[in-house]
Write an enzyme that holds these catalytic residues in place. Structure first.
Site, PDB file in Angstrom:
ATOM      1  N   CYS A 255       0.699  -1.712   0.197  1.00  0.00           N
ATOM      2  CA  CYS A 255       0.040   0.149  -0.336  1.00  0.00           C
ATOM      3  C   CYS A 255       1.132   1.167   0.504  1.00  0.00           C
ATOM      4  O   CYS A 255       0.648   2.436  -0.906  1.00  0.00           O
ATOM      5  CB  CYS A 255      -1.367  -0.015   0.967  1.00  0.00           C
ATOM      6  N   ARG A 284       6.849 -11.495   5.489  1.00  0.00           N
ATOM      7  CA  ARG A 284       6.606 -11.329   7.144  1.00  0.00           C
ATOM      8  C   ARG A 284       7.136 -11.755   7.587  1.00  0.00           C
ATOM      9  O   ARG A 284       7.275 -13.513   7.128  1.00  0.00           O
ATOM     10  CB  ARG A 284       5.232 -12.274   6.958  1.00  0.00           C
ATOM     11  N   GLN A 302       1.682 -11.510  -3.772  1.00  0.00           N
ATOM     12  CA  GLN A 302      -0.299 -10.643  -2.933  1.00  0.00           C
ATOM     13  C   GLN A 302      -0.252 -10.152  -4.294  1.00  0.00           C
ATOM     14  O   GLN A 302      -0.018  -9.406  -5.531  1.00  0.00           O
ATOM     15  CB  GLN A 302      -0.361 -10.221  -1.917  1.00  0.00           C
ATOM     16  N   ASP A 304      -2.555  -8.248  -5.394  1.00  0.00           N
ATOM     17  CA  ASP A 304      -2.907  -6.940  -4.520  1.00  0.00           C
ATOM     18  C   ASP A 304      -3.783  -5.972  -5.354  1.00  0.00           C
ATOM     19  O   ASP A 304      -3.153  -5.513  -6.989  1.00  0.00           O
ATOM     20  CB  ASP A 304      -1.801  -6.446  -3.521  1.00  0.00           C
ATOM     21  N   HIS A 306      -5.129  -1.481  -5.062  1.00  0.00           N
ATOM     22  CA  HIS A 306      -5.542  -0.889  -4.361  1.00  0.00           C
ATOM     23  C   HIS A 306      -6.344   0.195  -5.445  1.00  0.00           C
ATOM     24  O   HIS A 306      -6.162   1.201  -6.600  1.00  0.00           O
ATOM     25  CB  HIS A 306      -4.022   0.867  -3.719  1.00  0.00           C
ATOM     26  N   LYS A 386     -13.791  -4.711   6.891  1.00  0.00           N
ATOM     27  CA  LYS A 386     -13.414  -5.570   5.662  1.00  0.00           C
ATOM     28  C   LYS A 386     -14.871  -6.469   5.094  1.00  0.00           C
ATOM     29  O   LYS A 386     -15.365  -6.546   6.176  1.00  0.00           O
ATOM     30  CB  LYS A 386     -11.906  -6.028   5.707  1.00  0.00           C
ATOM     31  N   HIS A 432      -8.238  -1.600  -0.468  1.00  0.00           N
ATOM     32  CA  HIS A 432      -7.309  -2.683  -0.690  1.00  0.00           C
ATOM     33  C   HIS A 432      -8.032  -4.216  -1.110  1.00  0.00           C
ATOM     34  O   HIS A 432      -9.196  -4.231  -0.067  1.00  0.00           O
ATOM     35  CB  HIS A 432      -6.606  -2.975   1.561  1.00  0.00           C
TER      36      HIS A 432
HETATM   37 ZN    ZN Z   1      -3.080  -2.439   0.659  1.00  0.00          ZN
END
Ligand code: ZN
Length: 556
Positions: A255, A284, A302, A304, A306, A386, A432
């Site tokens: 992000c 992580r 990910q 991912d 945004h 979420k 996200h």
């Molecule tokens: Zn994010």
């Protein structure tokens, strides 16, 4: 179980033993692990204890008395010291007494059908710096049938274990000595990943997303600003000191990078929504005890994205994401879902008014899409509510992959803005979202769901040509060249019996085999065989090409 263990092995020290989602475990301190034979002995002793049918009594003691009762159990003493209440509760059955909040059954005779499943090592309190423990897992049911069904399920799950299949099918490996939880993708796994990535990128580009790429590391100040250092540092790899002034941090999330791209120029309400997608690799620092094959790792990619939008656009954007989620999950063969809406947690940032607005937007989107959902109270992320979507695999196991999170905190922190239609500066909303979750984990789930039998569009090797004798090799090589334009195709030119070649192709789970001998060459046809099904028929080249093309196209 603990009573039986203490009877058989009096020197063993007791840790703790909770009930878990499926069954129970107990941690014991002992040098050597329990052997399978010892598990059987423990089971037999448990049967004795059930037969002896002790009444199970709840007893309350003050802390001093409690410590006296458990004076030879150092781990229990540690727990007693941490209990805040004045009184401590025990449960007693026969000669055995243990700390527990309860409730328990009335007597040991009420225990019916049980089985001790396996042993693993653990650390006291899950802390690798503390004593190592031996953990025994077990399960119990009221009926024999339920127990047998469960054991069958475990057997089936074992056969689908992605760690076993991953090795057998040469898909990936992990080299703990050079980094536990880090995945090495072998060529066969990598080709499946490439297909998933290409499909993912194409669908995103066709659905109003743009692709971005961002670095793997950034100056520590970025992570201080984003709040990761305060809220997320336990999951971050230690920082890399460059010199006294400079430190870098591996990214645990993408992000803050996408935000930098947003902030690289002034945006107008006409630019919104902006949808940026990245297959972003993050790191992580998961505890060693929780690492598990591809499912729990320390480095992963990910899928991912945004979305930067106005408050009015949230609902519409969430509806679009839900459509995309279902399209992807269906494409990979998952047709059953469970949807959760997670609301404001105890520790949160932002105003309650914003939280309610965002939660309402998510709720409206789910209602518009006519999707049944459960509320997970307090399970939202610190920056916003979420939606989580869990898939069910062929064994009925649930896996959480997709997540959609509304965030109004980070945009404020990073001073994001756009010029509204009235000419004044406004703060955009950030959504996200990930659909597959991580490529590593999703690959693990796919391996187990399909038992390694990937559908044709995903299979690393789609067809293998098997000449019956060496004199057919040249013909087969030409055939391979013709198929190669459309398919991932292998050929087995070894001087081996055809049955052996077939068996190996079956073991390697190649979806289709084409067998060529004198008869096929003479007739100009190909014998087509399907994995796990046997011969399909003798067809010509174009027929086979069309059947398989259709199967790939429809992602059957
Ligand atoms: Zn994010």
């Amino acid at each position: 179980m603990a009573q039986a263990v203490k009877r058989l092995f009096p020197d063993v020290k007791l840790g703790t033993g909770p009930a878990i989602e499926r069954g129970f475990y107990y941690d014991f301190q002992r040098k050597e692990p329990f052997t399978p034979d010892e598990l059987i002995k423990i089971e037999n002793e448990m049967r004795n204890i059930i037969k002896e049918n002790y009444r199970i009594e709840r007893i309350e003691k003050n802390k001093e008395e409690a410590k006296e009762i458990l004076k030879y159990e150092p781990f229990k003493l540690e727990i007693i010291d941490e209990i805040e209440d004045e009184m401590v509760s025990f449960y007693k059955q026969g000669e055995f007494i243990d700390l527990c909040e309860g409730p328990h059954l009335n007597s040991t005779g009420e225990v019916k059908f049980f089985k001790l499943l396996f042993v693993s090592s653990s650390y006291w309190r899950g802390d690798e710096k503390r004593e190592s423990m031996q953990r025994i897992y077990g399960i119990s049911f009221e009926t024999k049938e339920e127990l047998e069904n469960y054991l069958k399920f475990l057997e089936e799950a074992k056969e689908r274990d992605h760690r076993v299949l991953g090795k057998k099918l040469d898909l990936y490996s992990i080299h703990p000595e050079y980094g536990p939880g880090l995945i090495f993708w072998h060529p066969k796994g990598a080709i499946v990943r490439k297909i998933i990535e290409d499909f993912w990128k194409e669908v995103h580009l066709n659905n109003g997303y743009e692709l971005v790429y961002t670095p793997h590391i950034a100056d520590i100040s970025l992570w201080e600003k984003s709040g990761h250092i305060s809220f997320y540092s336990e999951y971050m790899f230690p920082k890399m000191e460059i010199d006294q002034e400079k430190a870098y941090q591996l990214k645990p999330m993408n992000c803050p990078f996408h935000i930098q791209i947003y902030n690289s120029k002034l945006r107008s309400y006409r630019d919104l929504p902006i949808r940026w997608a990245e297959l972003g690799t993050v790191y992580r620092y998961e505890k060693p005890g929780v690492l598990h094959g591809l499912l729990r790792v320390r480095g992963f990619t990910q899928d991912d994205a945004h979305i930067f939008c106005t408050p009015e656009q949230i609902e519409d954007e969430v509806c679009k994401i839900i459509d995309l989620v279902y399209f992807f999950l269906k494409s990979f063969g998952f047709n059953e879902y469970k949807v959760f809406l997670s609301t404001r947690p105890e520790k949160f940032v932002g105003s309650i008014e914003n939280w309610e607005r965002a939660t309402k937007a998510l709720q409206n989107a789910l209602n518009t899409k006519n999707i049944a959902y459960e509320i997970d109270p307090g399970e939202g992320v610190f920056y916003g509510p979420k939606i989580d979507i869990k898939i069910k695999d062929c064994l009925g196991r649930e896996w959480q992959c997709s997540t959609i999170q509304v965030d109004f905190n980070i945009p404020e922190k990073f001073d994001l803005k756009y010029i509204g239609s009235d000419g004044s500066f406004k703060v955009p909303i950030l959504i996200h979202r990930a659909i597959l979750g991580s490529l590593e984990r999703f690959f693990g789930i796919l391996i187990e769901h399909y038992k390694g039998n990937f559908p044709l569009w995903l299979a690393p090797e789609q067809i293998r040509i098997l000449p019956i004798a060496e004199r057919h090799n040249e013909y087969c090589i030409n055939l391979k060249n013709r198929f190669e334009k459309e398919f991932r195709i292998g050929i087995d030119l070894r001087n081996e019996k055809i049955n052996k070649k077939i068996k190996e192709a079956e073991d390697e789970k190649v979806p289709y085999m084409i067998i060529i001998g004198d008869k096929e060459i003479k007739e100009g046809k190909l014998s087509l065989r399907k994995h796990g099904k046997g011969m399909i028929g003798i067809l010509n080249f174009e027929e086979i090409e069309n059947i398989l093309k259709e199967e790939v196209k429809n992602r059957k």
